[in-house]
Structures are given as C-alpha cells and as structure tokens.
Design a protein around this motif. Structure first.
Motif, PDB file in Angstrom:
ATOM      1  N   SER A 288     -11.148   3.642  -1.769  1.00 49.35           N
ATOM      2  CA  SER A 288     -11.647   4.584  -0.766  1.00 49.35           C
ATOM      3  C   SER A 288     -12.667   3.872   0.101  1.00 49.35           C
ATOM      4  O   SER A 288     -13.577   3.224  -0.421  1.00 49.35           O
ATOM      5  CB  SER A 288     -12.306   5.794  -1.418  1.00 49.35           C
ATOM      6  OG  SER A 288     -11.352   6.594  -2.081  1.00 49.35           O
TER       7      SER A 288
ATOM      8  N   SER B 141      -9.227   3.434   7.607  1.00 49.63           N
ATOM      9  CA  SER B 141      -7.759   3.447   7.629  1.00 49.63           C
ATOM     10  C   SER B 141      -7.152   2.648   6.473  1.00 49.63           C
ATOM     11  O   SER B 141      -5.944   2.751   6.212  1.00 49.63           O
ATOM     12  CB  SER B 141      -7.246   2.882   8.953  1.00 49.63           C
ATOM     13  OG  SER B 141      -7.678   1.544   9.111  1.00 49.63           O
ATOM     14  N   GLN B 142      -7.973   1.875   5.779  1.00 50.34           N
ATOM     15  CA  GLN B 142      -7.494   1.100   4.641  1.00 50.34           C
ATOM     16  C   GLN B 142      -7.653   1.855   3.314  1.00 50.34           C
ATOM     17  O   GLN B 142      -7.344   1.308   2.256  1.00 50.34           O
ATOM     18  CB  GLN B 142      -8.197  -0.259   4.582  1.00 50.34           C
ATOM     19  CG  GLN B 142      -7.835  -1.152   5.769  1.00 50.34           C
ATOM     20  CD  GLN B 142      -8.584  -2.459   5.760  1.00 50.34           C
ATOM     21  OE1 GLN B 142      -9.829  -2.489   5.711  1.00 50.34           O
ATOM     22  NE2 GLN B 142      -7.863  -3.559   5.822  1.00 50.34           N
ATOM     23  N   THR B 143      -8.118   3.075   3.387  1.00 50.39           N
ATOM     24  CA  THR B 143      -8.134   3.931   2.203  1.00 50.39           C
ATOM     25  C   THR B 143      -6.700   4.172   1.764  1.00 50.39           C
ATOM     26  O   THR B 143      -5.869   4.655   2.545  1.00 50.39           O
ATOM     27  CB  THR B 143      -8.808   5.275   2.520  1.00 50.39           C
ATOM     28  OG1 THR B 143     -10.193   5.048   2.783  1.00 50.39           O
ATOM     29  CG2 THR B 143      -8.673   6.242   1.351  1.00 50.39           C
ATOM     30  N   SER B 144      -6.393   3.789   0.529  1.00 43.86           N
ATOM     31  CA  SER B 144      -5.008   3.844   0.072  1.00 43.86           C
ATOM     32  C   SER B 144      -4.962   3.487  -1.408  1.00 43.86           C
ATOM     33  O   SER B 144      -5.983   3.190  -2.029  1.00 43.86           O
ATOM     34  CB  SER B 144      -4.163   2.849   0.877  1.00 43.86           C
ATOM     35  OG  SER B 144      -2.776   2.984   0.578  1.00 43.86           O
TER      36      SER B 144
ATOM     37  N   ARG C 106      -6.989   2.097  -6.648  1.00 43.68           N
ATOM     38  CA  ARG C 106      -7.288   3.193  -5.720  1.00 43.68           C
ATOM     39  C   ARG C 106      -8.554   2.861  -4.964  1.00 43.68           C
ATOM     40  O   ARG C 106      -9.618   2.744  -5.569  1.00 43.68           O
ATOM     41  CB  ARG C 106      -7.428   4.504  -6.494  1.00 43.68           C
ATOM     42  CG  ARG C 106      -6.081   5.055  -6.837  1.00 43.68           C
ATOM     43  CD  ARG C 106      -6.030   5.903  -8.087  1.00 43.68           C
ATOM     44  NE  ARG C 106      -4.650   6.229  -8.392  1.00 43.68           N
ATOM     45  CZ  ARG C 106      -3.802   5.407  -9.023  1.00 43.68           C
ATOM     46  NH1 ARG C 106      -4.216   4.245  -9.455  1.00 43.68           N
ATOM     47  NH2 ARG C 106      -2.552   5.761  -9.216  1.00 43.68           N
TER      48      ARG C 106
ATOM     49  N   ARG D 176       0.859  -1.179   0.000  1.00 45.04           N
ATOM     50  CA  ARG D 176       0.000   0.000   0.000  1.00 45.04           C
ATOM     51  C   ARG D 176       0.897   1.231   0.000  1.00 45.04           C
ATOM     52  O   ARG D 176       2.012   1.207   0.553  1.00 45.04           O
ATOM     53  CB  ARG D 176      -0.963   0.014   1.183  1.00 45.04           C
ATOM     54  CG  ARG D 176      -0.361  -0.020   2.555  1.00 45.04           C
ATOM     55  CD  ARG D 176      -1.426   0.032   3.648  1.00 45.04           C
ATOM     56  NE  ARG D 176      -2.085   1.336   3.721  1.00 45.04           N
ATOM     57  CZ  ARG D 176      -3.140   1.600   4.491  1.00 45.04           C
ATOM     58  NH1 ARG D 176      -3.658   0.649   5.263  1.00 45.04           N
ATOM     59  NH2 ARG D 176      -3.681   2.804   4.487  1.00 45.04           N
ATOM     60  N   GLN D 177       0.410   2.271  -0.681  1.00 38.46           N
ATOM     61  CA  GLN D 177       1.181   3.506  -0.778  1.00 38.46           C
ATOM     62  C   GLN D 177       0.351   4.649  -0.245  1.00 38.46           C
ATOM     63  O   GLN D 177      -0.738   4.936  -0.770  1.00 38.46           O
ATOM     64  CB  GLN D 177       1.594   3.775  -2.235  1.00 38.46           C
ATOM     65  CG  GLN D 177       2.546   4.961  -2.384  1.00 38.46           C
ATOM     66  CD  GLN D 177       2.990   5.157  -3.834  1.00 38.46           C
ATOM     67  OE1 GLN D 177       2.192   5.069  -4.763  1.00 38.46           O
ATOM     68  NE2 GLN D 177       4.286   5.419  -4.020  1.00 38.46           N
ATOM     69  N   ASP D 178       0.844   5.282   0.779  1.00 40.70           N
ATOM     70  CA  ASP D 178       0.160   6.411   1.405  1.00 40.70           C
ATOM     71  C   ASP D 178       1.089   7.612   1.401  1.00 40.70           C
ATOM     72  O   ASP D 178       2.320   7.467   1.494  1.00 40.70           O
ATOM     73  CB  ASP D 178      -0.221   6.059   2.852  1.00 40.70           C
ATOM     74  CG  ASP D 178      -1.115   4.840   2.913  1.00 40.70           C
ATOM     75  OD1 ASP D 178      -0.655   3.774   3.363  1.00 40.70           O
ATOM     76  OD2 ASP D 178      -2.278   4.954   2.488  1.00 40.70           O
TER      77      ASP D 178
END
Lengths: 116, 113
Positions: free
Chosen positions: A114, A84-87, A112, A36-38
């Motif tokens: 959301s 919190s898993q939005t990524s 992507r 995952r990239q944040d």
C-alpha cells in the motif's frame, strides 16, 4: 522444498519512498517473473528474466526496476513509490533448465503493498 | 478486445454440484492451457495443464480445450466448500522459450455448504 518465497508479505509505504521486494525460488528454474494483480485487471507482467544476469520489460514496467544477480533470486525495486503502485505483487518461476521445457509457472503467495 | 475473456462471477453453487468454468480466447497460436486456483490472500496454484485440444482429468477436475472454438473449460465434480476460490485460466504459445503467459481475470466461485 519451499517453491517460490516472497518477502515481505505486507508493506505500507509513503509516496516517494523506495523499497525492494525479494523473490527466491528453489526449483532451479531459469525464468522468473514479477506480476501485479489489481481488481478486474488480472495479472499483468512487470518484468521478467530468462536467466541469471538478464532482465527484460513486460507489459507495465514503468516505475519499477529489477535485478537477477543469482539464479534463485529476483528482486523488484520501486525507486519512488506512487499511490498507483498500490497492488498485490506476485513472483513466479518456470522453465526447468534440465531440459524440461514448457513447464507452467509456479507462484509465490504475494506481497501486499500500500502506498499512501 | 482482451486476448482472454473470463466471466468474473461470482458463481454460487450448492455443495455437490458440478461446476463449469470457462474462458474464451482470440489468438489461435495458443497451444498450452492452464487452470490455476487462487484462495484469498494466496498466490495462484496450478491445477491443470494441457496441451492443444482434448480433455484431461485429475480427480474431481476435468480440463477441456476446444481449439476450433477457442474455448477452454474446467469442470469440478462433487464440488466442496473448500473449492471456493478464484479460478484463473492461462495460456501460452508453443515456443518453449516464450516468456509470455496470458491470464484471464479470474472467476470467483462460492460453494455453499
């Protein structure tokens, strides 16, 4: 030769919903990865697989599960999605099984996700 | 302290300039070093791949590794607007079976026409 293909490209989920992200590679790579990239945090490894039928936890595995039933496919599941898993989720593959070791990773274009 | 440090930028340069992008790292066991380019809404694309110390050149791109200083660089000559992207460094240890690649957080580059 498509390389690494991720499905879907975009998705919006509600908290508590489940979904599966699919990664397919056509390079006969043994190793496959989910990242995952944040913003500001770079790429963080969620789970990885060193071969068909094997999976292992990475740096941030909580809330995710994976399966590698076929060599070319690596699935990432969210059982009960949380905000919190939005990524942006990236799949990668590496390490050619025909003896070409130490090959760098090849990435898909990401999913992507959301979570509302 | 992170294992790999990379200035997030953004770095803005005029077209034609020489660009220098850098990463520092703390683990002396890293032996393989990579640079990836990531365009907006795309996945990282491998640009350069080097082993141990030294320089590697590919067209307008040169990768440099200084293991004594734990410092790697990517130089872009004659930069173009199409080079505008985020550049990620990555590294791994020598074990061919290792799964662990360590990535920098990326430097955003803007090349102005």
């Amino acid at each position: 030769n498509a390389g690494v293909t991720q499905t879907p490209k975009f998705r919006v989920l509600k908290t508590g919903q489940s979904m599966t992200l699919l990664c397919a590679q056509d390079m006969n790579h043994e190793y496959m990865y989910w990242y995952r990239q944040d913003p500001g945090m770079g790429l963080r490894l969620i789970h990885y697989s060193v071969g068909e039928g094997t999976t292992a936890k990475g740096e941030v595995p909580d809330g995710y599960n994976v399966s590698r039933l076929k060599k070319q496919n690596f699935l990432l599941g969210l059982e009960s999605a949380a905000p919190s898993q939005t990524s942006v989720y990236f799949c990668a593959s590496s390490y050619n099984s025909l003896g070409q070791s130490n090959q760098p990773q090849h990435f898909g274009d990401g999913t992507r996700l959301s979570i509302l | 302290q992170k294992e790999v440090e990379q200035d997030p930028g953004p770095l803005s340069v005029p077209e034609g300039a020489i660009v220098s992008l850098n990463c520092t790292y703390s683990n002396s066991a890293f032996q393989y070093f990579m640079w990836y380019r990531q365009y907006s809404r795309k996945g990282p694309e491998l640009l350069m791949y080097t082993y141990s110390s030294g320089n590697k050149e590919d067209g307008r791109f040169t990768a440099q590794v200084d293991k004594s200083s734990k410092y790697i660089s990517l130089f872009i000559r004659d930069s173009q607007p199409s080079d505008s992207a985020t550049y990620l460094c990555a590294m791994r240890m020598a074990d061919p079976g290792t799964y662990k690649y360590i990535f920098g957080t990326g430097t955003r580059l803007k090349v102005l026409a």
